[in-house]
Design an enzyme around this catalytic site. Sequence first.
Site, short mmCIF file in Angstrom:
data_model
loop_
_atom_site.label_atom_id
_atom_site.label_comp_id
_atom_site.label_asym_id
_atom_site.label_seq_id
_atom_site.Cartn_x
_atom_site.Cartn_y
_atom_site.Cartn_z
CE LYS A 78 -3.92 1.98 2.57
NZ LYS A 78 -4.77 1.85 3.78
CB SER A 153 -7.96 3.76 2.83
OG SER A 153 -7.13 3.13 3.78
CB SER A 177 -8.17 0.93 5.79
OG SER A 177 -8.85 2.16 5.79
#
Lengths: 496, 475, 98
Positions: A78, A153, A177
């Site tokens: 990420k 996210s 997330s």
Amino acid sequence: MLDFNQAAALGQAIAARQVSVREAAEQSLKAVACQKTKLNAWITVDPDQVLRQADDVQRRIDQGEAVSPLAGVPVAVKDNISTRGLRTTCGSRMLADYTPPYDATVVARLSRAGLVILGKTNMDEFAMGSTTETSWFGPTMNPWRPGHVPGGSSGGSAAATASGQVLLALGSDTGGSIRQPCAWCGLTGLKPTYGTVSRYGLIAYASSLDQIGPMALTAGDCRILYEILAGPDSRDSTSLPDSPLPADCKLKAWTGGAGRPLAGLTVGCLDDAAPVQPAISAARAAAIRQLEALGASVEPLAMPLLDEAVPAYYLIATAEASSNLARFDGIRYGYRPDDADVADIGDYYARGRSEGFGREVRRRILLGTFALSAGFYDAWYLQALKVRRLVCDRYAEALRRVDLILSPVSATTAPPLGASLADPLAMYQSDRYTVAANLTGLPALALPFGQDSQGLPVGMQLTGPSFSDRLLLAAGEHIQSAQPVTHCAVDGEVSA
Amino acid sequence: MTYETVIGLEVHVELATRSKIFCACPTDFGQEANTQCCPVCMGLPGALPVLNRAVVDFALRACLATGCRVSQVTRFDRKNYFYPDLPKAYQISQLHQPIGLDGCLDLPDGGRRIRLREIHIEEDAGKLIHDPWEDVTLIDYNRCGVPLLEIVSQPDLRSAEEALAFLERLREILLFLGISDCRMQEGSLRADVNISVRPAGSEKLGTRTEIKNMNSFKAIGRAIASESRRQAEWLRQGRSVSQETRRWDENKDASFAMRSKEDAQDYRYFPDPDLPAVVIDDAWIERIKASQPELPAAKRQRYQAEFGLGDYEVSVLTTDPALSALFEQTARLSGRPRDAAAWLMGEFLQAVKARGSRPDELTLDPAALARIIGMVEAGELNRTAARVVFQKVLDEGADPDTAADEAGLRRMDDPHALRQVVHAVLESCPDAVLDYRSGKRQAFGFLVGQVMRRSGQKADPQQVRDLLKATLETD
Amino acid sequence: MDKKPDARTDIERVAKLAGLALDETERIELEQEMGRILDAFEAIQTVDTTASAPVYHPLEQVNTLRPDETQPSPERSDLLAPARCQKDGCLFVPRTVN
């Protein structure tokens, strides 16, 4: 064409020299190139760097260096996790050109274990969002239905993994997330116990809530990746040595048995009046049946304060964020306004930060700044910390009665693109089932449980006591060995 | 109307730890810009703080030495504000649970007891350099994350003299604790002054101003005097003093308003989620107590009682920890504390002064000084020769015995050899001998000088006089 | 206790503290959004927390300290590389104080 959908199997094939590290990397790079425009899962992929890593890992394997069961397996990271020499943007214009001069601890651990970092995945800007639509680099699509969001996210990591571009990914979870995009993309993902995975190098959203964790198709792959990530780090004061489960933890005695591996476990099923989509209720019923079939006993569990947990979570998260994101001033790194147009230093800060941060980030910074400001601190921020105590107490009590808690990850499946952005409050309230694990620090595992009528995946969540991460993953493995996970069909081609 | 000045001090001292408070960067002063920085102290995204244990140890020393109540649980808070010298845009400090509370410090010579409100730990900020050529401000982050203690007094001080005496006393304690070098010119000791005036006899505190940016004790004294005059003058004119922060301008010898209370910052302090609490148990406090250095006040009493030194000697020897350590070791090794005091206050401090340095910057082996004292005591060196040996020991780190031998400084105490020198002098100076014998007594001094010179100053002058007299009178 | 901000003055005060500049349109929109969010979040005000101590850290670990040892600092050029404005090994900003 390589045909693996589990990282463990690919790792074995690489160790057995049936597949070279370069072949595995090239296949991932090819998939990335194919699906780039369709899914927009990645912010940065540097093929040369990937192949250099691959050759280096191959050399280590060839020299007989004991690397790890995942050596040579490509992994997605990420884009809020710092990678030395590889752009790390947090999905923000603020950091669109930022290349960190150091590696996050988890990245160093991946490299040491011989995983090949394929690139950096798209995300909501500074992890503030639930759909990966607030990214400066545009939204990511759900591979199951490209008109829908992947969740967020960590949506880029979820989409890249669900579409088979990689078999493993790192996400970060501040209020859901990791778990929510896993649920919406049909993946397994763990939000580890707070403190078990180092945050050093994770660009903070909310320091007391953030945790990095593994995302993969199966709990088995998550477990192997978790073993590489977890462990104390002297660079993170909130990182913890591996603590055994407390003696009074019933889960400790769980051994399971042949055919009924969850025998002896009591699972509390969250008894909640809030409405959920029919597919979610159906998945909950299926999960209960599955757990019972594996030998667990399931009982309803009332959990008060779910309604108050969301505001407490948002006040704490945004308060910490308002301070964590104050360092983005364009001086040492990041977006900088043109000095020539700047009137004074106050103007310099305001200009750069307003142009560098997107709308959702600005909104959350304002909310958090408000919660900490003079005259409002006690009623908002401090009260949120006290509600956090009550939530912790309730979960501690519940986990003395039951071993694990079963709940939905989200009340819905992945909505269409654009549906969530219009109403921030509704977006915040959709985190109802996930924020408690962050407020309490407890580990929580998202597991795929079927699909809705549109073919969008549904996930369920198991929450356990602190430091029960491995047991949660083991429970997930038992569930998935009884009923294998369904893969996403990509480009009309169903992976077996 | 006469006015009384009321002063409170906020003293910042940099702690003399090897590494910074939250990272392993060195704390050395005066290095090239931005060469003692890392992702943590430069506030790079994702970097996290880890507290240096020595900072807590040093803070505990200060708390114990000033009678502060030590917090069993102490926490760090973030103080949020934007400024280019503050890379994270927050300073890690302590607001809600500082490490020490409610201490005190006694002014010297039986002076008043000044209450301390608290001692807390925080990190220093970077340094801004205003570029003389372009309209920009340069930033050097080397000082970011150097540990600081902030020591806050109650408004118990009543004059510039008292404030300076307080600072001197505090400085001396911190120096002897070994936790700070307290060098104002390097910024490792800084004080902000809170000052108000009120009609003499009034109990109510007046509106205060805060003065910053003084970089010497002298400047602090002048700033207090000037600001209390200004406030009293305003009150006399019927105006009211406004609460504001003022900046001392050394060149103009005056302070100027920086910002008023109205635009005072809202720092939004909150507990730093990156830093767990520090729990200080009794065992930790006992460990610090057991290794707490002797403080100057106790030293002064002991020097008088144990060594019989006078007030002046005691006060000089306890101005500096390196000097007092040298004294104690030399006194112990030589068994002659008064001689040790005389050497250190004389030859040693002269050398320190001549070099424009500090006692800790000169290397003097106390064993060597003790040996010199021993040689003088045993009559092996005369005073002149002893000074020469001392210089060699100080300049070259020489061994005193070797130095004495190599330079041929050891006293000529072989009577036969001395007698030969005396005879040689008498033969070569017949005129002087005649003069002496004819009653010119000053000729005797000349002859003594000649013998001393021929002996290379090694002879004992008294022995020379005795032998010379005996020889002149018998021959 | 004043729980709700006086919207107009407050959003400007908060934006200033946050180091953000809002244009007029955005100010009005954010003011409304913030108002709505805070109205909803007022639910926490009704929770009785008189007996609960605030949680500062989820696991409340204590005393994670490091020894006072130095390590060489990384290369200056590496650390300053992400900065746009450099001069003589320093970073710079428009002039701050006279």
